[in-house]
Design a protein around this motif. Structure first.
Motif, mmCIF file in Angstrom:
data_model
loop_
_atom_site.group_PDB
_atom_site.id
_atom_site.type_symbol
_atom_site.label_atom_id
_atom_site.label_comp_id
_atom_site.label_asym_id
_atom_site.label_seq_id
_atom_site.Cartn_x
_atom_site.Cartn_y
_atom_site.Cartn_z
ATOM 1 N N CYS A 1 102.234 -0.122 78.812
ATOM 2 C CA CYS A 1 101.817 0.715 77.684
ATOM 3 C C CYS A 1 100.841 1.800 78.124
ATOM 4 O O CYS A 1 100.843 2.910 77.567
ATOM 5 C CB CYS A 1 101.200 -0.154 76.587
ATOM 6 S SG CYS A 1 102.398 -1.207 75.748
ATOM 7 N N GLU A 2 100.019 1.489 79.109
ATOM 8 C CA GLU A 2 99.088 2.503 79.616
ATOM 9 C C GLU A 2 99.828 3.678 80.243
ATOM 10 O O GLU A 2 99.299 4.795 80.305
ATOM 11 C CB GLU A 2 98.134 1.860 80.630
ATOM 12 C CG GLU A 2 97.094 0.954 79.965
ATOM 13 C CD GLU A 2 96.404 0.027 80.945
ATOM 14 O OE1 GLU A 2 96.701 0.128 82.157
ATOM 15 O OE2 GLU A 2 95.598 -0.819 80.497
ATOM 16 N N LEU A 3 101.081 3.440 80.647
ATOM 17 C CA LEU A 3 101.922 4.524 81.168
ATOM 18 C C LEU A 3 102.625 5.293 80.045
ATOM 19 O O LEU A 3 103.372 6.234 80.319
ATOM 20 C CB LEU A 3 102.981 3.950 82.125
ATOM 21 C CG LEU A 3 102.471 3.338 83.436
ATOM 22 C CD1 LEU A 3 103.626 2.654 84.169
ATOM 23 C CD2 LEU A 3 101.839 4.420 84.309
ATOM 24 N N GLY A 4 102.382 4.886 78.806
ATOM 25 C CA GLY A 4 103.034 5.548 77.683
ATOM 26 C C GLY A 4 104.476 5.136 77.480
ATOM 27 O O GLY A 4 105.231 5.805 76.769
ATOM 28 N N ARG A 5 104.885 4.025 78.069
ATOM 29 C CA ARG A 5 106.269 3.558 77.962
ATOM 30 C C ARG A 5 106.375 2.621 76.759
ATOM 31 O O ARG A 5 106.336 1.402 76.893
ATOM 32 C CB ARG A 5 106.705 2.872 79.263
ATOM 33 C CG ARG A 5 106.699 3.819 80.476
ATOM 34 C CD ARG A 5 107.158 3.097 81.736
ATOM 35 N NE ARG A 5 108.540 2.670 81.644
ATOM 36 C CZ ARG A 5 109.591 3.383 82.048
ATOM 37 N NH1 ARG A 5 109.406 4.600 82.580
ATOM 38 N NH2 ARG A 5 110.817 2.920 81.937
ATOM 39 N N TYR A 6 106.525 3.214 75.579
ATOM 40 C CA TYR A 6 106.511 2.447 74.334
ATOM 41 C C TYR A 6 107.892 1.967 73.910
ATOM 42 O O TYR A 6 108.023 1.271 72.909
ATOM 43 C CB TYR A 6 105.884 3.271 73.216
ATOM 44 C CG TYR A 6 104.436 3.638 73.443
ATOM 45 C CD1 TYR A 6 103.609 2.842 74.242
ATOM 46 C CD2 TYR A 6 103.882 4.764 72.853
ATOM 47 C CE1 TYR A 6 102.282 3.173 74.450
ATOM 48 C CE2 TYR A 6 102.549 5.106 73.060
ATOM 49 C CZ TYR A 6 101.751 4.313 73.859
ATOM 50 O OH TYR A 6 100.436 4.635 74.061
ATOM 51 N N GLY A 7 108.925 2.367 74.641
ATOM 52 C CA GLY A 7 110.257 1.901 74.273
ATOM 53 C C GLY A 7 111.197 3.038 73.942
ATOM 54 O O GLY A 7 111.068 4.151 74.470
ATOM 55 N N GLN A 8 112.149 2.765 73.048
ATOM 56 C CA GLN A 8 113.177 3.757 72.732
ATOM 57 C C GLN A 8 112.584 5.052 72.186
ATOM 58 O O GLN A 8 113.105 6.135 72.439
ATOM 59 C CB GLN A 8 114.189 3.173 71.746
ATOM 60 C CG GLN A 8 115.102 2.119 72.360
ATOM 61 C CD GLN A 8 116.233 1.722 71.432
ATOM 62 O OE1 GLN A 8 116.508 2.385 70.447
ATOM 63 N NE2 GLN A 8 116.904 0.620 71.751
#
Length: 688
Positions: free
Chosen positions: A552-559
């Motif tokens: 999440c710290e990488l901004g990878r929140y999903g679709q």
């Protein structure tokens, strides 16, 4: 008495009277044969009409008799139908209301069928892990053609007589009337009384080409994900086209007998009864009546609020929907209209019904417009301070006696109720996204929630088509509290060297539509991150989910960001090099040698994590019964229905085996399985 027999002129009327649904239990079957015999022996009778009453021709077999001597006692349903089939006088089935399963098979055994246009006909046996067992797979393709029949049999979905009568070449219904099928059937019986030979569905030739439906069968196999009954039903329906009737009937009976004794049908019957048990609230008697709900208010016009509003609009209940700014309100109304328009475009909703439903929706920016609502549901941001502010305002403006409900998924309903002057009127109504589609409704009972408020919530949930389950107030209630443990098991597998794709693939092979990491990407990884950060703040010593937090710290929140546990091109997940590097760095940092896990072990680690937490919830009194936990996971979390739910599944595995497996999974940790689980394992008990 299960059967009433009377004569009207030269026609005998046999009426099934076995409330509530005219189930075809043993006494009913005996009564039909007795009535038929009386009519055939009476020289003053030329024709016979068979019907039901109270909105049901018959909803089919009495499944409470399954596994008992009555189930196979003569006359069996096949023997009853054979007697109708062989009758020397015409038999007309008069269908009003519901005609399902064995009820439709019974009607197919008559020589003729008359139905009201609104009657619903279907063969829903696949929903119990079965195929029709009294000729349904052989007669319906002969009456409707293979294509229509196989769709009805494999989906279990009923159709109205009006729709079925419009099928070109159909030979199921001889007459369809608007009202009073019995009177129409008696008139029809007089017209055809002298007809010989009598027509029999079994003698018809089924139209269609099963070979041409090979792609349809392949899609069904993929969609069924290990569920046996739909594929078996498809193949049996195909035999109606390619095989003599008696041979097909024998094959159907053999398949039915095997399925009814199998684990999948047992699990599905458990689910059927569990959902009915969930409606019963211990300690609240039938004298407690629900409050009237003629108007509903919804706070928040976002995805959740709009979906909640649609549930009530769908059943004709006016809704006032409130937002804080005009732009959000307009956007929410647009989404609701688009959702309905999609149904119109697919032919599932008439355009005029769309307009009728939208006309029931009143948008507002003013809390005062909620004053006369009987129920107000807030669907605002999941933050305790925001919830308290909303409920303080609602307490000021909404009329006395109205129910105030929170759609919170994790927060303390007692703390929310405490800011009002009427905590007895406060309840949690946790809808699941998308709220206009998902069946589960967690009804969260606060410490001071009134009994009639709880009854109202359950009754209203049923009215809007939800499966209601009562939960107590704890972090995450039932579903999300168990989900936290399930996800924790998934994260533990990651830490031990598994990949998201391996974990998802294993649990999807078990029957889940999506694994935990695909689900997290769909829902938004930031949602779980927010919950974890709240828990970290509440308990600074709580263990961190280092890998998930780093993601999440990488901004990878999903679709929604096209990047999560997977990379996305549209909605298609692809293994991510970024996640592979993230995992490799973690494993290297902690000296972990990546392992290859057997898919069965992955499944056991995930599913038994649900069982373990479910046992704790049950023992702590936050759920009413073990089967309620199964219902939550079947209706709201994608647990494969033919597996029965996590508590049922654990019973089938064997609780001593479950306890031993959990201890092995947590070897080296300060951990012990749930005390209730251990006690049941040691004493030979079960959750069922």
């Amino acid at each position: 008495m299960a059967i009433h027999y009377e004569t009207q002129g030269r026609t005998a009327l046999i009426r099934i009277d076995n409330p509530p649904v005219n189930g075809l239990g043993h006494s009913t079957r005996e009564g039909i044969v007795s009535g038929l015999r009386s009519a055939l022996d009476d020289s003053g009778i030329d024709a016979i009409v068979l019907t039901g009453g109270n909105g049901f021709f018959s909803a089919g077999a009495d499944i409470t008799e399954f596994g008992t001597p009555k189930s196979g006692a003569a006359p069996t349903l096949n023997e009853v139908i054979a007697a109708l089939d062989a009758a020397g006088k015409p038999v007309v089935a008069a269908i009003e209301g519901t005609c399902l399963g064995g009820g439709l098979e019974l009607a197919l055994g008559a020589h003729y069928r008359v139905a009201t246009a609104a009657s619903k006909l279907g063969l829903p046996e696949v929903n119990l892990g079965l195929v029709p067992g009294a000729g349904g797979t052989q007669r319906l393709p002969r009456a409707l053609g293979f294509a229509t029949a196989v769709d009805m049999i494999t989906s279990g979905a009923p159709r109205t007589a009006r729709v079925l009568a419009a099928i070109d070449g159909q030979r199921l219904l001889d007459r369809v009337v608007d009202t009073d099928a019995v009177a129409a059937a008696i008139d029809f019986a007089a017209e055809i009384a002298a007809t010989r030979p009598l027509p029999r569905v079994r003698d018809l030739i089924a139209a269609g080409d099963p070979a041409a439906a090979a792609p349809q069968r392949a899609a069904l196999v993929a969609r069924s994900r290990g569920f046996l009954a739909p594929i078996a039903a498809f193949d049996l329906a195909a035999t109606a086209v390619t095989t003599a009737f008696d041979e097909g009937l024998a094959a159907e009976r053999a398949i039915f007998t095997g399925l009814v004794a199998g684990e999948q049908s047992a699990a599905l019957r458990h689910a059927f009864f569990a959902e009915r048990a969930a409606r019963k609230i211990p300690g609240i008697g039938p004298d407690v009546r629900p409050r009237p709900v003629a108007k509903v208010g919804v706070l928040g016009a976002g995805t959740m609020g709009g979906g909640i509003a649609m549930n009530f609009l769908n059943v004709g209940i006016p809704v006032t929907i409130l937002e804080t700014v005009p732009e959000a309100l307009d956007r929410g109304l647009g989404v609701i209209r688009r959702n309905y328009q999609i149904q119109v475009d697919k032919g599932k909703l008439a355009p005029e019904v769309l307009e009728q439903r939208m006309a029931l929706l009143t948008p507002t920016l003013d809390y005062a417009d909620l004053a006369d609502s009987d129920l107000v549901i807030e669907a605002v941001f999941e933050d305790m301070d925001v919830k308290r502010t909303v409920f303080t305002k609602l307490d000021e403006v909404v009329k006395p006696g109205a129910i105030l409900a929170s759609n919170t998924s994790t927060l303390d309903v007692n703390a929310i109720a405490a800011v009002t002057s009427r905590p007895e009127d406060v309840v949690g109504l946790h809808f699941f996204s998308p709220a206009n589609v998902m069946k589960l409704l967690e009804i969260v009972r606060g410490d001071r929630t009134a009994d009639d408020v709880l009854v109202t919530a359950m009754t209203l949930g049923t009215r809007i088509g939800k499966t209601g389950v009562v939960a107590g107030v704890c972090d995450g209630f039932i579903g999300n509290r168990m989900l936290y443990n399930y996800r924790a098991a998934g994260f533990a597998l990651l830490r031990a060297g598994a990949t998201p794709a391996e974990i998802d693939s294993a649990i999807e092979g078990f029957g889940f539509a999506m694994g935990p990491f695909r689900v997290a990407d769909l829902a938004g990884n930031d949602i779980g991150w927010a919950i974890r950060k709240r828990r970290y703040a509440e308990d600074p010593d709580a263990p961190r989910e280092e890998i998930a937090d780093s993601l999440c710290e990488l901004g990878r929140y999903g679709q929604k960001t096209a990047a999560g546990w997977y990379d996305y091109d549209g909605r298609t997940p692809k293994p991510s090099p970024v996640v592979a590097d993230l995992l490799a760095a973690y494993w290297d940092k902690h000296g972990t040698k990546p392992q290859t896990f057997d898919p069965d072990e992955i499944v056991q680690r995930l599913v038994l994590a649900l069982t373990d937490e479910g046992a704790r919830i049950l023992e702590e009194g936050f759920a009413q019964r073990a089967s309620d936990l199964d219902v939550v996971y079947l209706a709201g979390y994608g647990f494969p229905r033919h597996r029965g739910g996590p508590m049922w599944y654990a019973d089938r595995v064997g609780l001593p085996t479950v306890v031993a497996a959990l201890r092995r999974f947590h070897e080296g940790e300060e951990y012990e399985p749930a005390p209730l689980l251990v006690r049941l394992a040691e004493t030979g008990g079960s959750f069922d």
